[in-house]
Each structure stands twice: as structure tokens, then as C-alpha cells.
Design an enzyme around this catalytic site. Structure first.
Site, PDB file in Angstrom:
ATOM      1  N   ASN A 130       0.623  -1.163   0.100  1.00 34.09           N
ATOM      2  CA  ASN A 130       0.099   0.155  -0.057  1.00 34.09           C
ATOM      3  C   ASN A 130       0.928   1.385  -0.039  1.00 34.09           C
ATOM      4  O   ASN A 130       0.209   2.296  -0.304  1.00 34.09           O
ATOM      5  CB  ASN A 130      -0.956   0.042   1.038  1.00 34.09           C
ATOM      6  CG  ASN A 130      -1.920  -0.985   1.395  1.00 34.09           C
ATOM      7  OD1 ASN A 130      -2.416  -1.385   0.192  1.00 34.09           O
ATOM      8  ND2 ASN A 130      -2.062  -1.758   2.285  1.00 34.09           N
ATOM      9  N   ASN A 131       2.225   0.932   0.096  1.00 35.82           N
ATOM     10  CA  ASN A 131       2.859   2.394   0.431  1.00 35.82           C
ATOM     11  C   ASN A 131       3.009   3.128  -0.920  1.00 35.82           C
ATOM     12  O   ASN A 131       3.219   4.269  -1.055  1.00 35.82           O
ATOM     13  CB  ASN A 131       4.288   1.967   0.680  1.00 35.82           C
ATOM     14  CG  ASN A 131       4.406   1.486   2.373  1.00 35.82           C
ATOM     15  OD1 ASN A 131       3.884   1.533   2.863  1.00 35.82           O
ATOM     16  ND2 ASN A 131       5.612   0.706   2.501  1.00 35.82           N
ATOM     17  N   ARG A 132       2.876   2.376  -2.010  1.00 37.40           N
ATOM     18  CA  ARG A 132       2.982   3.031  -3.306  1.00 37.40           C
ATOM     19  C   ARG A 132       1.681   3.939  -3.591  1.00 37.40           C
ATOM     20  O   ARG A 132       1.886   4.727  -4.490  1.00 37.40           O
ATOM     21  CB  ARG A 132       2.898   1.955  -4.549  1.00 37.40           C
ATOM     22  CG  ARG A 132       1.619   1.118  -4.556  1.00 37.40           C
ATOM     23  CD  ARG A 132       2.074   0.003  -5.854  1.00 37.40           C
ATOM     24  NE  ARG A 132       2.424   0.564  -6.915  1.00 37.40           N
ATOM     25  CZ  ARG A 132       2.935  -0.082  -8.002  1.00 37.40           C
ATOM     26  NH1 ARG A 132       2.834  -1.213  -7.968  1.00 37.40           N
ATOM     27  NH2 ARG A 132       3.508   0.354  -9.074  1.00 37.40           N
ATOM     28  N   ASP A 148       6.161   0.304 -11.951  1.00 38.17           N
ATOM     29  CA  ASP A 148       7.310  -0.713 -11.364  1.00 38.17           C
ATOM     30  C   ASP A 148       8.653  -0.326 -11.786  1.00 38.17           C
ATOM     31  O   ASP A 148       8.698   0.235 -12.916  1.00 38.17           O
ATOM     32  CB  ASP A 148       6.804  -2.137 -11.578  1.00 38.17           C
ATOM     33  CG  ASP A 148       5.657  -2.628 -10.585  1.00 38.17           C
ATOM     34  OD1 ASP A 148       5.123  -1.745  -9.988  1.00 38.17           O
ATOM     35  OD2 ASP A 148       5.356  -3.702 -10.947  1.00 38.17           O
ATOM     36  N   ASP A 149       9.532  -0.625 -11.072  1.00 38.57           N
ATOM     37  CA  ASP A 149      11.026  -0.500 -11.443  1.00 38.57           C
ATOM     38  C   ASP A 149      11.565  -1.064 -12.562  1.00 38.57           C
ATOM     39  O   ASP A 149      12.648  -1.072 -13.048  1.00 38.57           O
ATOM     40  CB  ASP A 149      11.670  -0.519 -10.330  1.00 38.57           C
ATOM     41  CG  ASP A 149      11.806  -1.932  -9.730  1.00 38.57           C
ATOM     42  OD1 ASP A 149      11.351  -2.943 -10.254  1.00 38.57           O
ATOM     43  OD2 ASP A 149      12.368  -2.147  -8.323  1.00 38.57           O
ATOM     44  N   GLU A 243      -2.603  -5.120  -4.490  1.00 38.96           N
ATOM     45  CA  GLU A 243      -2.938  -3.549  -4.485  1.00 38.96           C
ATOM     46  C   GLU A 243      -3.310  -2.830  -5.744  1.00 38.96           C
ATOM     47  O   GLU A 243      -4.368  -1.991  -5.493  1.00 38.96           O
ATOM     48  CB  GLU A 243      -1.807  -3.058  -3.715  1.00 38.96           C
ATOM     49  CG  GLU A 243      -0.628  -2.299  -5.042  1.00 38.96           C
ATOM     50  CD  GLU A 243       0.103  -3.549  -5.569  1.00 38.96           C
ATOM     51  OE1 GLU A 243      -0.310  -4.776  -5.218  1.00 38.96           O
ATOM     52  OE2 GLU A 243       1.274  -3.276  -6.161  1.00 38.96           O
ATOM     53  N   ASP A 244      -2.805  -3.434  -6.823  1.00 40.51           N
ATOM     54  CA  ASP A 244      -3.285  -3.004  -7.950  1.00 40.51           C
ATOM     55  C   ASP A 244      -4.730  -3.047  -8.505  1.00 40.51           C
ATOM     56  O   ASP A 244      -5.537  -2.314  -8.829  1.00 40.51           O
ATOM     57  CB  ASP A 244      -2.339  -3.318  -9.201  1.00 40.51           C
ATOM     58  CG  ASP A 244      -2.007  -4.827  -9.322  1.00 40.51           C
ATOM     59  OD1 ASP A 244      -2.800  -5.536  -8.370  1.00 40.51           O
ATOM     60  OD2 ASP A 244      -1.489  -5.455 -10.129  1.00 40.51           O
ATOM     61  N   ILE A 274       6.367 -11.117  -9.049  1.00 39.50           N
ATOM     62  CA  ILE A 274       5.268 -11.976  -8.499  1.00 39.50           C
ATOM     63  C   ILE A 274       4.629 -12.693  -9.489  1.00 39.50           C
ATOM     64  O   ILE A 274       4.223 -13.746  -9.382  1.00 39.50           O
ATOM     65  CB  ILE A 274       4.801 -11.351  -7.322  1.00 39.50           C
ATOM     66  CG1 ILE A 274       3.932 -10.202  -7.708  1.00 39.50           C
ATOM     67  CG2 ILE A 274       5.313 -11.149  -6.120  1.00 39.50           C
ATOM     68  CD1 ILE A 274       3.033  -9.636  -6.557  1.00 39.50           C
ATOM     69  N   ARG A 284      -4.802 -14.055  -7.454  1.00 39.71           N
ATOM     70  CA  ARG A 284      -5.476 -12.610  -8.043  1.00 39.71           C
ATOM     71  C   ARG A 284      -7.104 -13.017  -8.184  1.00 39.71           C
ATOM     72  O   ARG A 284      -7.988 -12.200  -7.682  1.00 39.71           O
ATOM     73  CB  ARG A 284      -5.060 -12.659  -9.224  1.00 39.71           C
ATOM     74  CG  ARG A 284      -3.473 -12.430  -9.576  1.00 39.71           C
ATOM     75  CD  ARG A 284      -3.104 -11.138  -8.922  1.00 39.71           C
ATOM     76  NE  ARG A 284      -3.050 -10.109  -9.984  1.00 39.71           N
ATOM     77  CZ  ARG A 284      -2.757  -8.882  -9.705  1.00 39.71           C
ATOM     78  NH1 ARG A 284      -2.284  -8.508  -8.646  1.00 39.71           N
ATOM     79  NH2 ARG A 284      -2.882  -8.115 -10.811  1.00 39.71           N
TER      80      ARG A 284
END
Ligand SMILES: *[C@@H]1O[C@H](CO)[C@@H](O)[C@H](O)[C@H]1NC(C)=O
Length: 324
Positions: A130-132, A148-149, A243-244, A274, A284
Site C-alpha cells: 500500500n506504500n505505493r 514498477d521499477d 494492491e493494483d 511476483i 488474484r
């Protein structure tokens, strides 16, 4: 109006007729444009990033992959609409001095926007997905580009997606579509299945765009952190997933409308996320049904509309010269 000249909205349907449809729509747009009196006086759109604070903020979610982070920042630093970069940091140790120095140096040397883009680390004590979506104080832009990185999009794709988002700022606009399907099994009327890329490709229909590469309004950050039921946040933290999907539910519930899928080139620079682990789609699917129960209904809305940058679609040059 100028914005729409850059956009061709195509309907994804059968794969076989996609190209044909695409060209038909390009043809129609050209024909329509030809009837407007100022056709011969077409100019490039005004510099859309010249107003400070009117670009977008990139929010990068990263975890212990410094090489990917450097590559990613190095790339996005060169995009013209960039206003600021926020790195979501959830590691136990703060970023090293050399990393901060390196990234700041890159940004200084490459930044092309109207003003010098800023780099900020959002340091979190807790390691949670959830930090994002935490609220960002002093955010100067309304537009957030969440990534995402390990995925990189050319600046032209990012800026096209940004222009689509500007025409629908309440909507989530992204590059990675997904869908939910009703389980066909008898007696399971209200049970849903999470549909991956292949099901979207096959049907041309989707109902989510993933926050690994999507634009949305910054107001959804505060809705996610403060208004969304805490049980959903707790679930994503505990299960380290979804979270997405939660963000897609949130925006769909708020707007009653589907997201917009934008066509863009994707370069994956790391492939150990993941989604490559086993049991991914089952987990999911569980999330989707869990969130439906939380909302008391299914908020996601289907669509088949896809935004394509007509400047690069189906070799328009050939169509162009054969008409005129
Ligand atoms: C969903 O939308 C409704 C209507 O706008 C709102 O009242 C409700 O709080 C929203 N639910 C959640 C979980 O955000």
C-alpha cells in the site's frame, strides 16, 4: 480539439480485423480532417508542458533492485512532461548516500522539462504494497504516473498516455490491461475469475489497467489511503498482492466507468516479479472475489476501447499519400 487529432480510438475485437479497423479509422479521421477548413494550416500542438506544474509526477515502486532503479530513473529523466520523481522506499535501511547522489546527478544532467524535475524518496517504515499509494504531500501535479521499477516505456508512449489522461482525468489510463470473468460453472453466478493478458488479447475486452504502468489523478491516493475500507489495505499487506486490483476497484467504484488502455511499447528490464511465481492467477482470483464482497457489488466495468497514437499507427504515411 488538437488533442483529438493525435488520438484514434480503435475498438479491439477480433484480432484478425484489428489492422483493417485501425486503418479504416485512420482513413475516416483523415477524411473528416480534410473537410475542416484549416486542414492545410495544421500546426503541431502548442508546447503542452510549458506551464509549470502541468506535467506529471512519476511514482516508482522499487525493492532492492538498484540497477533497475538506476536504469528506470535514467530513462524517465529524459521525458519532457516529467515534473517530479517519487521513489517509494520500503526497505529497512534508508537509501545509501551514493545511490541518492547518483540519481540526483542523472536527473540534473538529463532533465528536459519546463523546470528542473525533482527527485524525492518516500521512506516507509512498514514494508507494505500500500506504500505505493500513500498520499504525497506538496505534489505539484494532478497527474500521477505509477510504475514498477522493471518496466520501461518510451517517452513518446508516456506522453501519449498523459494526453489521453488529460482528456479523461478521473479515469485510470494505462498500458497493462486485465479483466474479470464470470465463472461459467453452474451455481457460481457471483464468482469471478481473474483474467490475464491472454484472455484480454483473445477477447479484446478488459476491465482494469494495472498500476505497474498507469496514469491516475492524485486524489485517488488519498481515497486509497483514507476512504477505502481498511480491511482491503490489510488484505493486500498480509498477502503481498493485489494492491493494483484494489486501486482498479476504487477508481471504478468512484467513476462507474471503465479504464482506458493505451497502446505503447513495453520494455521489461527485469523478469522476476511476483507474476512469474506459481499460483499467481488463483491468488488474484481470490482477491477479486474478496474485494467484490467488501464492496457488496462488482464495480469493474468492461470496455473494448483502446487508445492508439495515430501518428505511429498502421504506417499512416502510405495511407496518407494514396488519398491525397
Ligand atoms: C463506492 O462509491 C459509492 C458511491 O460514490 C461511495 O458512497 C462508497 O463509499 C464507495 N465505496 C468505497 C468502498 O469506496
Amino acid at each position: 480539439m488538437q488533442r483529438f487529432r493525435q488520438l484514434a480510438i480503435t475498438v479491439t475485437g477480433s484480432v484478425k480485423i484489428k489492422l483493417l479497423l485501425c486503418c479504416c479509422i485512420a482513413f475516416t479521421l483523415l477524411a473528416l480532417a480534410g473537410r475542416s477548413s484549416d486542414f492545410m494550416r495544421w500546426t503541431k500542438p502548442a508546447e503542452q508542458f510549458s506551464v509549470p506544474g502541468k506535467g506529471y509526477a512519476i511514482v516508482v515502486n522499487t525493492w532492492k533492485r538498484y540497477d533497475l532503479l538506476k536504469q528506470s530513473i535514467s530513462h524517465y529523466s529524459t521525458c519532457a512532461g516529467l515534473d517530479s520523481i517519487h521513489i517509494v522506499w520500503s526497505e529497512p535501511n534508508p537509501p545509501s548516500e551514493s545511490l541518492v547522489k547518483y540519481l540526483n546527478h542523472i536527473l540534473l544532467s538529463k532533465s528536459k522539462g519546463a523546470r528542473q524535475a525533482e527527485l524525492k524518496f518516500d521512506i516507509n517504515k512498514e514494508d507494505s504494497l500500500n506504500n505505493r499509494f500513500k498520499e504525497i504531500r506538496d505534489l505539484k501535479t494532478d497527474a500521477v504516473f505509477s510504475i514498477d521499477d522493471d518496466v520501461i516505456f518510451p517517452c513518446s508512449s508516456v506522453e501519449f498516455a498523459f494526453s489521453v489522461w488529460q482528456s479523461a482525468p478521473d479515469t485510470m489510463v494505462g498500458f497493462v490491461p486485465r479483466a474479470h470473468w464470470v465463472d461459467q460453472l453452474e451455481g457460481k453466478k457471483d464468482y469471478y475469475i481473474y483474467g490475464g493478458w491472454w484472455s484480454v488479447w483473445w477477447t479484446g475486452t478488459y476491465s482494469m489497467v494495472l498500476s505497474k504502468a498507469a496514469f491516475f489523478h492524485k486524489k485517488y491516493l488519498s481515497l486509497y489511503s483514507n476512504e477505502m475500507p481498511a480491511s482491503i489495505r490489510e488484505y493486500t499487506t498480509k498477502n503481498r498482492n493485489c494492491e493494483d486490483i484494489a486501486m482498479s476497484f476504487l477508481v471504478a467504484n468512484a467513476t462507474g466507468a471503465p479504464p482506458i488502455w493505451v497502446k505503447g511499447k513495453i520494455f521489461e528490464i527485469g523478469s522476476t516479479g511476483i507474476s512469474s511465481l506459481g499460483g499467481h492467477s488463483e491468488r488474484r482470483t481470490t482477491c477479486v472475489n474478496r474485494f467484490v464482497a467488501e464492496y457488496g457489488r462488482m464495480p469493474l466495468v468492461y470496455t473494448s476501447v483502446k487508445a492508439v497514437d495515430s501518428r505511429h499507427a498502421c504506417s499512416g504515411d502510405a495511407v496518407d499519400s494514396s488519398i491525397f
